[in-house]
Every structure is written in structure tokens, then in C-alpha cells.
Design a protein around this motif. Structure first.
Motif, short mmCIF file in Angstrom:
data_model
loop_
_atom_site.label_atom_id
_atom_site.label_comp_id
_atom_site.label_asym_id
_atom_site.label_seq_id
_atom_site.Cartn_x
_atom_site.Cartn_y
_atom_site.Cartn_z
N MET A 99 0.83 -1.18 0.00
CA MET A 99 0.00 0.00 0.00
C MET A 99 0.88 1.25 0.00
O MET A 99 1.97 1.23 0.52
N MET A 100 0.37 2.30 -0.60
CA MET A 100 1.14 3.54 -0.71
C MET A 100 1.04 4.36 0.57
O MET A 100 -0.05 4.69 1.02
N SER A 101 2.18 4.69 1.13
CA SER A 101 2.20 5.53 2.32
C SER A 101 2.33 7.00 1.89
O SER A 101 2.61 7.31 0.73
N LEU A 102 2.15 7.91 2.81
CA LEU A 102 2.22 9.34 2.52
C LEU A 102 3.62 9.73 2.05
O LEU A 102 3.77 10.53 1.12
N SER A 103 4.65 9.14 2.62
CA SER A 103 6.02 9.48 2.22
C SER A 103 6.31 9.02 0.79
O SER A 103 6.98 9.72 0.03
N LYS A 104 5.77 7.85 0.41
CA LYS A 104 5.96 7.39 -0.97
C LYS A 104 5.22 8.29 -1.97
O LYS A 104 5.74 8.58 -3.04
N ILE A 105 4.05 8.74 -1.60
CA ILE A 105 3.28 9.64 -2.49
C ILE A 105 4.01 10.98 -2.64
O ILE A 105 4.12 11.52 -3.74
N LEU A 106 4.54 11.51 -1.54
CA LEU A 106 5.29 12.78 -1.60
C LEU A 106 6.56 12.63 -2.44
O LEU A 106 6.91 13.52 -3.23
N LEU A 107 7.25 11.50 -2.25
CA LEU A 107 8.46 11.26 -3.03
C LEU A 107 8.13 11.15 -4.53
O LEU A 107 8.83 11.72 -5.37
N LEU A 108 7.06 10.46 -4.84
CA LEU A 108 6.62 10.34 -6.23
C LEU A 108 6.27 11.71 -6.81
O LEU A 108 6.64 12.03 -7.95
N ALA A 109 5.59 12.54 -6.04
CA ALA A 109 5.24 13.88 -6.49
C ALA A 109 6.50 14.73 -6.72
O ALA A 109 6.59 15.48 -7.70
N LEU A 110 7.48 14.60 -5.84
CA LEU A 110 8.73 15.33 -6.00
C LEU A 110 9.48 14.88 -7.25
O LEU A 110 10.03 15.71 -8.00
N VAL A 111 9.52 13.59 -7.50
CA VAL A 111 10.20 13.08 -8.70
C VAL A 111 9.49 13.55 -9.96
O VAL A 111 10.13 14.01 -10.91
N ILE A 112 8.16 13.49 -9.96
CA ILE A 112 7.40 13.96 -11.13
C ILE A 112 7.63 15.46 -11.34
O ILE A 112 7.83 15.92 -12.47
N GLY A 113 7.63 16.24 -10.25
CA GLY A 113 7.89 17.68 -10.36
C GLY A 113 9.29 17.97 -10.88
O GLY A 113 9.49 18.86 -11.71
N ALA A 114 10.28 17.23 -10.40
CA ALA A 114 11.66 17.44 -10.86
C ALA A 114 11.79 17.12 -12.35
O ALA A 114 12.44 17.86 -13.10
N VAL A 115 11.17 16.04 -12.78
CA VAL A 115 11.22 15.68 -14.21
C VAL A 115 10.51 16.74 -15.04
O VAL A 115 11.00 17.16 -16.09
N TRP A 116 9.36 17.22 -14.57
CA TRP A 116 8.60 18.24 -15.30
C TRP A 116 9.41 19.52 -15.46
O TRP A 116 9.54 20.07 -16.55
N PHE A 117 9.98 20.06 -14.36
CA PHE A 117 10.75 21.29 -14.43
C PHE A 117 12.06 21.09 -15.19
O PHE A 117 12.52 21.99 -15.89
N GLY A 118 12.66 19.91 -15.08
CA GLY A 118 13.86 19.62 -15.87
C GLY A 118 13.56 19.62 -17.36
O GLY A 118 14.32 20.16 -18.16
N TRP A 119 12.45 19.04 -17.74
CA TRP A 119 12.04 19.01 -19.15
C TRP A 119 11.78 20.43 -19.68
O TRP A 119 12.20 20.77 -20.78
#
Length: 94
Positions: free
Chosen positions: A1-21
Motif C-alpha cells: 500500500m502507498m504511504s504518505l512518504s511514498k506519495i510525496l516522493l513520487l510527487a517530487l520526482v514527477i515535479g523534478a522531471v517536469w521542471f527539468g524538461w
């Protein structure tokens, strides 16, 4: 199951990829604009200086130079960039 820390980490990775692109696309667009400006200016370096025409594009400064008449052949030349006319007494020989 997804914990809050995993969801935040996933959001940070997606944000980093988006701004990097976005950053990579911006850098490529600036490079394309500079190369288009160089082609328009006849191959001169657009970053050589000048006043800004638009963000990221600079017009090269053209420095005027007085022409002088060569005492040997009579041709008018720019003294700083003149080359020898081939005559032995040419003052612009290198």
C-alpha cells in the motif's frame, strides 16, 4: 500500500522531471534563436556584444574605421585589417 512518504516522493520526482524538461526545452529554444540570429547576421557571432533586440538575442556592434590611401598602390584600406598588396614598398606588409 502507498504511504504518505511514498506519495510525496513520487510527487517530487514527477515535479523534478517536469521542471527539468521545461528547462531543457528553454535552453534549446535559446540556442535555436541564437543560431538563427547568426544566420541572419551573416555568420558573425551574435554574442560579440551590442544592444538587446529581444531577450536572448544581441546585435553585434560594428566599429567604424577610417580608410587610408595606401601610398604604394593608391587603394583605400582599413589600417588595422589591411594586408599587403604584394608590392615591395607596401607599408601594410606582414
Amino acid at each position: 500500500m502507498m504511504s504518505l512518504s511514498k506519495i510525496l516522493l513520487l510527487a517530487l520526482v514527477i515535479g523534478a522531471v517536469w521542471f527539468g524538461w521545461r528547462w531543457v526545452n528553454r535552453v534549446q529554444e535559446i540556442g535555436r534563436a541564437r543560431s538563427a540570429a547568426r544566420r541572419r547576421d551573416g555568420g558573425r557571432d551574435a554574442a560579440a556584444g551590442g544592444s538587446p533586440r529581444s531577450p536572448g538575442a544581441y546585435a553585434p556592434t560594428l566599429e567604424a574605421e577610417d580608410m587610408e590611401k595606401c601610398p604604394e598602390c593608391g587603394a583605400y584600406v582599413a589600417p588595422r585589417s589591411a594586408v599587403s598588396c604584394g608590392r615591395p614598398a607596401c607599408p601594410y606588409g606582414r
